[in-house]
Design a protein around this motif. Structure first.
Motif, mmCIF file in Angstrom:
data_model
loop_
_atom_site.group_PDB
_atom_site.id
_atom_site.type_symbol
_atom_site.label_atom_id
_atom_site.label_comp_id
_atom_site.label_asym_id
_atom_site.label_seq_id
_atom_site.Cartn_x
_atom_site.Cartn_y
_atom_site.Cartn_z
ATOM 1 N N SER A 73 -7.144 3.377 -11.874
ATOM 2 C CA SER A 73 -7.491 3.358 -10.194
ATOM 3 C C SER A 73 -7.287 2.916 -9.177
ATOM 4 N N ILE A 74 -6.156 4.160 -9.395
ATOM 5 C CA ILE A 74 -6.190 4.904 -8.173
ATOM 6 C C ILE A 74 -6.273 6.361 -8.016
ATOM 7 N N GLU A 92 0.733 -0.571 -20.895
ATOM 8 C CA GLU A 92 -0.893 -0.540 -20.117
ATOM 9 C C GLU A 92 -1.031 -0.785 -18.828
ATOM 10 N N ILE A 93 0.094 -0.868 -18.456
ATOM 11 C CA ILE A 93 -0.331 -2.035 -17.099
ATOM 12 C C ILE A 93 0.403 -0.217 -15.707
ATOM 13 N N ALA A 94 1.347 0.858 -16.315
ATOM 14 C CA ALA A 94 0.675 1.618 -15.968
ATOM 15 C C ALA A 94 -0.675 3.015 -15.568
ATOM 16 N N LYS A 95 -0.826 2.167 -16.511
ATOM 17 C CA LYS A 95 -2.083 3.067 -17.416
ATOM 18 C C LYS A 95 -3.173 2.535 -16.636
ATOM 19 N N ARG A 96 -3.429 1.663 -16.318
ATOM 20 C CA ARG A 96 -4.893 0.735 -15.425
ATOM 21 C C ARG A 96 -4.394 1.576 -14.365
ATOM 22 N N TYR A 97 -3.206 1.453 -13.968
ATOM 23 C CA TYR A 97 -2.567 1.750 -11.910
ATOM 24 C C TYR A 97 -3.046 2.994 -12.057
ATOM 25 N N PHE A 98 -2.600 3.262 -12.865
ATOM 26 C CA PHE A 98 -2.810 5.142 -12.425
ATOM 27 C C PHE A 98 -4.794 5.394 -12.857
ATOM 28 N N ASP A 135 1.231 -0.840 -0.084
ATOM 29 C CA ASP A 135 -0.121 0.215 0.365
ATOM 30 C C ASP A 135 0.528 1.064 0.176
ATOM 31 N N GLN A 136 1.817 1.325 -1.080
ATOM 32 C CA GLN A 136 2.649 2.306 -0.725
ATOM 33 C C GLN A 136 2.899 2.914 -2.276
ATOM 34 N N MET A 137 1.465 4.119 -2.475
ATOM 35 C CA MET A 137 1.213 4.150 -3.260
ATOM 36 C C MET A 137 2.050 5.121 -4.629
ATOM 37 N N GLU A 138 2.794 6.353 -3.101
ATOM 38 C CA GLU A 138 3.831 6.781 -3.965
ATOM 39 C C GLU A 138 5.165 6.214 -4.877
ATOM 40 N N LYS A 139 5.213 5.405 -3.478
ATOM 41 C CA LYS A 139 6.312 4.661 -4.201
ATOM 42 C C LYS A 139 6.258 3.751 -5.536
ATOM 43 N N SER A 140 5.255 3.355 -5.568
ATOM 44 C CA SER A 140 3.917 2.840 -6.706
ATOM 45 C C SER A 140 4.352 3.217 -7.799
ATOM 46 N N VAL A 141 3.776 4.116 -8.084
ATOM 47 C CA VAL A 141 3.982 5.676 -8.807
ATOM 48 C C VAL A 141 5.382 5.576 -9.728
ATOM 49 N N ASP A 142 6.147 6.206 -8.723
ATOM 50 C CA ASP A 142 7.491 6.264 -9.217
ATOM 51 C C ASP A 142 7.831 5.460 -9.628
ATOM 52 N N ASP A 161 -4.612 8.947 -10.268
ATOM 53 C CA ASP A 161 -3.650 9.464 -10.295
ATOM 54 C C ASP A 161 -4.056 9.912 -11.826
ATOM 55 N N TRP A 162 -4.867 10.967 -11.767
ATOM 56 C CA TRP A 162 -5.438 11.692 -13.810
ATOM 57 C C TRP A 162 -3.826 12.652 -14.042
ATOM 58 N N ASP A 163 -3.320 12.878 -13.425
ATOM 59 C CA ASP A 163 -2.024 13.654 -13.805
ATOM 60 C C ASP A 163 -1.314 12.922 -13.964
ATOM 61 N N SER A 164 -0.764 11.894 -13.684
ATOM 62 C CA SER A 164 0.077 10.945 -14.154
ATOM 63 C C SER A 164 -0.959 9.933 -15.218
ATOM 64 N N ALA A 165 -1.658 9.248 -15.316
ATOM 65 C CA ALA A 165 -2.108 9.201 -16.466
ATOM 66 C C ALA A 165 -2.201 10.165 -17.691
ATOM 67 N N ILE A 166 -2.694 11.104 -17.372
ATOM 68 C CA ILE A 166 -2.183 12.217 -18.744
ATOM 69 C C ILE A 166 -1.317 12.638 -19.455
ATOM 70 N N GLU A 167 -0.418 11.957 -18.186
ATOM 71 C CA GLU A 167 1.097 12.664 -18.422
ATOM 72 C C GLU A 167 1.492 11.315 -19.630
#
Length: 706
Positions: free
Chosen positions: A159-160, A151-157, A127-134, A162-168
């Motif tokens: 699911s949480i 695709e993994i990154a897209k689905r994860y962003f 449950d370490q979201m910040e590390k997962s995103v990084d 994190d629209w800024d990361s998904a858009i980027e």
């Protein structure tokens, strides 16, 4: 080979194909190990690594770790380290697994990517979201073409959320791959509205890329972003960016844009809505009109070309000559709008709304009343509607010319009212001071008279107690009898005389106070009426707090009840020399009858001539203190009576002061920036000229204002 290492099937590459079906890999590898040991310089690295894989696949993780910890070939060491981390992860030892993953050192991009994906999975479990995103971002940056990593990154962003990361991710991948699927992902985000907190310039490169690839998808993405930004604070910036973007594209006249024309129409009306000064938007409007005409189809260029011609008439020499010529040609080839009067009705309504906001709704309504009564606005034609709009604008123009004088008159009126309010406030302060002095001094007088009388009467009562000293008195106990009787007489006096008089004089005092408060309320009513007449509305109702009288009555009743509770005072039982002599003589001489006459005289003389002032003060001490406390609270309570009227006046004074400051600010603004007041009228005239052109109404061209 790397795929084999990833899947932990490297062992299959060193087992003979003929042996695979006959024996279990553990047995085969064990035999290979023993055979290799017979050599003078055995090479066991590959066998050990393979044995570790087989143990791992059969969930014997400790045995696998044991094999991978032994010396391995240089090329297999990083994979062995990664596999050791995998084994710890399978056993649920996540902290150890993370440690071993981070110790992997390799030049292999594939292995680095696999380690990052494993860490990504590990961080999700923790449950370490910040590390997962990084870590998933690093994996995408390192190896975006690796199987399913984006695709993994897209689905994860997603699911949480994190629209800024998904858009980027979507923007970068769309530009990198030029795949329409990623542009569609970004379009989906725009339709959700999650792109609206980005600076519009962020999407420039992706839009330019898409424009060169597919016009249809370009329009869809632009539509989504446009509608997203329309609901945000970035709408103006978006209009700046999208217009600059389109100006530098090779706009194909043959392409039929479906949504852009209506979006440009909305944007145009937003820019000329009156929210902005004309000088602040004129350049943007010109670019906007240029692009609007470019995206309009041949059959739908009436409104955009009319907008260009109307703008050019009010603000000549601002636009490119070729654009004006193109607009004129498009306008000639277009047919007048058959339902154009609806725009006229909308324009008239917007004028009414603006006039109301500017404090011109009432005058305009009275002015327009006879014209609107003359005919039904819904039934007349565009020309008649135009006449009504023109009359409304003429009225507003006249009012604007008079606006400075109106503001000056309002300032003068407000300043006069402010002076009166200050006078009222000071008058009430003076009245409060006078009433407080009257009530305090009158209470102090009754208190002093009451106490002075008690200080005289109580000693008289005590001296009169000498008649209790008689020949048959028991002199050994006489001082006790006298002390008790003296206390009784004082208590009766306080209860029957002082209490009765206290109630009588305080009732008169309360009646006097009530009359004083009523006089004050008459002043409040008079002030309220004057203020309300000035403002021509029920602005204020000043009311004193008459509950103070009830509080006083309650306090006086409490003081009265206190008068009925007395503690016995030591009068003749004190240890002064005279009293000691009487008490001692009484005990010593009482048996001797010949000494009674002398003792009788001494007793009477002492009682009649003793100083009872201290006794009287002690008897009235508590009562006096309560009266003193009450007296000291009168000023505070009077202030409470006047508090609300003073607060109301203070509030109105602040309100009028703020209004004066606001009007002075408006006056200064009007003198320093006249365009703030003039531009809205120019824009209404612009919209009216646009309406004329759209409906084919023949009018003289407007004289340019700028």
């Amino acid at each position: 080979m790397e795929n084999k290492l990833i899947m932990k099937s490297y062992y299959q590459t060193i087992i003979d194909e003929n042996e695979k079906e006959k024996e279990h890999p553990i047995k085969i590898l064990g035999e290979m190990y023993m055979e290799e040991m017979k050599k003078e310089q055995p090479e066991l690295s590959a066998i050990r690594f393979a044995q570790g894989e087989v143990y791992f696949l059969n969930q014997d993780y400790e045995a696998a770790i044991y094999k991978w910890q032994h010396p391995l070939d240089k090329s297999l060491i990083p994979w062995g380290q990664k596999n050791i981390a995998d084994a710890h992860m399978e056993m649920g030892l996540l902290e150890y697994a993370e440690k071993f993953y981070k110790e992997v050192e390799t030049d292999s991009v594939t292995l680095k990517t696999e380690v990052m994906l494993q860490l990504f999975s590990l961080y999700i479990q923790q449950d370490q979201m910040e590390k997962s995103v990084d870590i998933i971002k690093k994996a995408v940056q390192l190896n975006p073409d690796y199987a399913d990593v984006t695709e993994i990154a897209k689905r994860y962003f997603e699911s949480i959320k994190d629209w800024d990361s998904a858009i980027e991710l979507a923007v970068n991948e769309a530009i990198r791959t030029e795949s329409l699927s990623w542009f569609e992902v970004l379009e989906g985000y725009a339709n959700l509205g999650v792109t609206s907190n980005h600076d519009p310039a962020y999407f420039n490169n992706v839009l330019v890329t898409l424009y060169s690839i597919d016009k249809y998808h370009f329009e869809r993405l632009t539509d989504g972003l446009w509608r997203s930004f329309k609901q945000s604070e970035y709408y103006f910036r978006w209009l700046e960016e999208v217009n600059q973007l389109l100006l530098y594209q090779n706009m194909e006249a043959s392409y039929n844009w479906r949504n852009l024309p209506s979006l440009f129409k909305e944007g145009y009306y937003y820019l000329i809505s009156g929210r902005f000064l004309i000088n602040d938007v004129s350049n943007l409007v010109q670019d906007h009109l240029t692009n609007w005409l470019a995206v309009s189809s041949t059959s739908d260029r009436l409104i955009s070309s009319a907008a260009i011609l109307a703008w050019n008439e009010l603000f000549p020499s601002a636009m490119d000559t070729s654009l004006i010529q193109e607009a004129e040609q498009a306008f000639k080839n277009a047919s007048p709008d058959q339902s154009g009067k609806e725009e006229g009705i909308k324009l008239l309504d917007s004028i009414k709304v603006w006039a109301e906001k500017e404090g011109l709704l009432e005058g305009l309504t009275e002015f327009m009343g006879p014209r609107l009564d003359e005919y039904k606005i819904e039934e007349v034609g565009p020309t008649r509607i135009r006449e009504v709009i023109k009359d409304a604008l003429a009225y507003i123009s006249d009012q604007q010319a008079e606006l400075e004088n109106v503001i000056l008159r309002e300032i003068d009126w407000s300043e006069e009212v402010l002076t009166e309010l200050h006078d009222f406030h000071q008058e009430i302060l003076d009245v409060e001071k006078d009433k407080a002095n009257i009530m305090i001094s009158s209470f102090r007088d009754l208190k002093n008279k009451l106490m002075e009388k008690a200080q005289v009467k109580l000693p008289e009562l005590l001296k009169n107690c000498s008649d209790l000293v008689k020949e048959d008195s028991d002199f050994s106990k006489l001082h006790l009898v006298l002390n008790e009787e003296m206390n009784n007489r004082m208590a009766q006096y306080m209860e029957k005389e002082v209490l009765a008089e206290f109630k009588s004089v305080t009732e008169e005092w309360l009646d006097t106070c009530e009359r004083e408060f009523q006089e004050s309320q008459m002043l409040f009513d008079e002030v309220s009426e004057n203020i309300n007449q000035q403002f021509k509305q029920e602005k204020v109702v000043l009311s004193g707090d008459f509950k103070i009288l009830d509080d006083w009555k309650r306090d006086i009743e409490r003081i009265s009840r206190g008068l009925l509770r007395f503690e016995e005072v030591n009068i003749l039982l004190r240890n002064n020399p005279s009293q000691l002599l009487l008490k001692g003589a009484g005990k010593l001489l009482a048996p001797l009858s010949k000494n009674k006459e002398m003792l009788l005289g001494r007793y009477r003389d002492y009682i009649e001539n003793a100083d009872y002032s201290e006794v009287a003060e002690e008897m009235t001490k508590t009562f006096t203190q309560q009266l003193q406390f009450f007296e000291e609270s009168i000023g505070w309570d009077v202030n409470k009576f006047f508090f609300n009227p003073q607060e109301e006046l203070h509030r109105i004074i602040e309100e009028v002061q703020a209004a004066i400051e606001e009007k002075n600010g408006s006056l200064n603004e009007m003198r320093e920036q006249p365009e703030i007041y003039q531009d809205p009228l120019f824009l209404f005239e612009l919209k009216l000229r646009h309406y004329d052109l759209m409906n084919g109404i023949d009018t003289m061209s407007y004289i340019g204002r700028y």
